[in-house]
Design a protein around this motif. Structure first.
Motif, short mmCIF file in Angstrom:
data_model
loop_
_atom_site.label_atom_id
_atom_site.label_comp_id
_atom_site.label_asym_id
_atom_site.label_seq_id
_atom_site.Cartn_x
_atom_site.Cartn_y
_atom_site.Cartn_z
N LEU A 89 -8.35 2.25 3.40
CA LEU A 89 -7.37 3.27 3.00
C LEU A 89 -7.06 3.17 1.50
CD1 LEU A 89 -4.95 3.08 6.06
CD2 LEU A 89 -6.52 4.95 5.50
N TRP B 85 0.84 -1.21 0.00
CA TRP B 85 0.00 0.00 0.00
C TRP B 85 0.87 1.25 0.00
CZ3 TRP B 85 -0.70 3.57 4.17
CH2 TRP B 85 -1.72 4.51 3.97
N ARG C 260 -3.25 10.12 3.00
CA ARG C 260 -2.62 8.79 3.09
C ARG C 260 -1.10 8.90 3.15
NH1 ARG C 260 -5.10 5.32 -1.57
NH2 ARG C 260 -5.04 7.32 -2.66
N TRP D 242 -7.23 13.32 -0.37
CA TRP D 242 -7.21 11.94 0.13
C TRP D 242 -5.82 11.33 -0.05
CZ3 TRP D 242 -8.97 8.84 3.46
CH2 TRP D 242 -8.94 7.44 3.31
N VAL E 115 0.51 4.17 -2.93
CA VAL E 115 0.27 5.58 -2.60
C VAL E 115 1.42 6.45 -3.11
CG1 VAL E 115 0.05 7.22 -0.70
CG2 VAL E 115 -1.20 5.06 -0.62
#
Length: 305
Positions: A113, A49, A136, A132, A53
């Motif tokens: 998330l 993740w 993150r 957003w 991101v």
């Protein structure tokens, strides 16, 4: 902008063989073993993740040196994820199921998330897309504060070599040395993407207020889920303890054995984050981390390969 001296962050394509690693790889310390082994279940989805991101954030980075750091960070985190995924197989080989816990973690990072804010498709609007993404990035910065300080703790630690299985010790110390090596990247990226220093300061405090309790919860849950399945009936009692009881045991065992950091260590590390003058460059020793990476069996084998 950055407080760091330039250091190129490079991936090391390490390999580990856990065929001979016992379940309780820290001798006579099942509590510390299960606390640390929970990391194998938490990190693979989390670190992938991070990579997703950061790949989305790269086009927003206007500083060439920071962009290079972020790219190095992504490459290192991808390898961390693969290494801990392999360690999940080690847990399963010892008869422990990781599926239920890993499913929750994959939901956390993949859905809650994920691309839709908090997993709600109705909130997935172009107008909020950047906010957003920056949110993150900030969550990652808060998480990386803990990986950085735990990395330095591991660099200073001597009990693992005395009490632990050499392969598992090398996995964690290689990983944590790289966390020290890249400890400034997440913080610098979040600062870079925030419009004002006040907004950056307030945002990072708010995010830490969320991340610290979640960090404690998921570390505790990982330890409990593994301890519940331990072949030893006495060890299985750990799995029935409430989180405050586990934190008290973490404090006690950490002081007695030095195999795990104490809870008070984590609290002090969190308190340092509050300072307006905080920067992760002061949370670790890059040269010490690089010295470990120079003697790590897995890192040396990767360099030769």
């Amino acid at each position: 902008m950055s407080h760091t001296q330039r250091h190129q962050i490079l991936p090391r394509k390490v390999q580990f063989d856990f065929a001979n690693t016992p379940l309780h790889w820290l001798r006579d310390d099942p509590f510390s073993t299960h606390v640390i082994n929970g990391i194998h279940m938490l990190l693979p989805a989390g670190e992938l993740w991070f990579c997703r991101v950061y790949n989305q954030a790269l086009p927003m980075v206007t500083d060439d040196a920071l962009r290079e750091d972020v790219q190095g960070f992504i490459r290192q985190e991808a390898i961390h994820s693969r290494a801990h995924s392999k360690a999940q197989s080690y847990l399963e080989a010892h008869g422990l199921s990781v599926e239920a816990y890993v499913t929750r973690i994959e939901w956390l990072f993949g859905t809650f998330l994920g691309e839709a804010p908090f997993g709600m498709k109705m909130l997935q609007r172009d107008v909020w897309k950047k906010q957003w993404l920056v949110f993150r990035v900030g969550v990652i910065a808060a998480i990386e504060h803990f990986t950085g300080v735990l990395g330095q703790w591991a660099m200073d630690n001597e009990s693992w070599e005395r009490n632990g299985d050499a392969t598992m010790v090398d996995l964690f110390k290689w990983h944590l040395a790289e966390e020290v090596e890249h400890r400034t990247v997440a913080y610098d990226l979040f600062e870079h993407l925030c419009r004002t220093q006040l907004g950056f300061y307030v945002s990072r405090q708010a995010l830490m207020a969320i991340v610290f309790p979640l960090f404690v919860y998921f570390i505790s849950e990982g330890a409990r889920s593994l301890a519940k399945q331990d072949p030893d009936p006495e060890t299985r009692k750990i799995g029935r303890k409430l989180i405050p009881q586990l934190l008290l045991q973490l404090q006690r065992v950490g002081k007695q054995t030095e195999n795990v950091p104490t809870f008070s260590f984590l609290v002090r590390a969190t308190a340092r984050w509050v300072s307006p003058r905080f920067h992760p460059i002061h949370e670790g020793d890059t040269e010490q981390a690089l010295a470990y990476l120079a003697r790590s069996p897995a890192a040396m084998a990767a360099a030769e390969g």
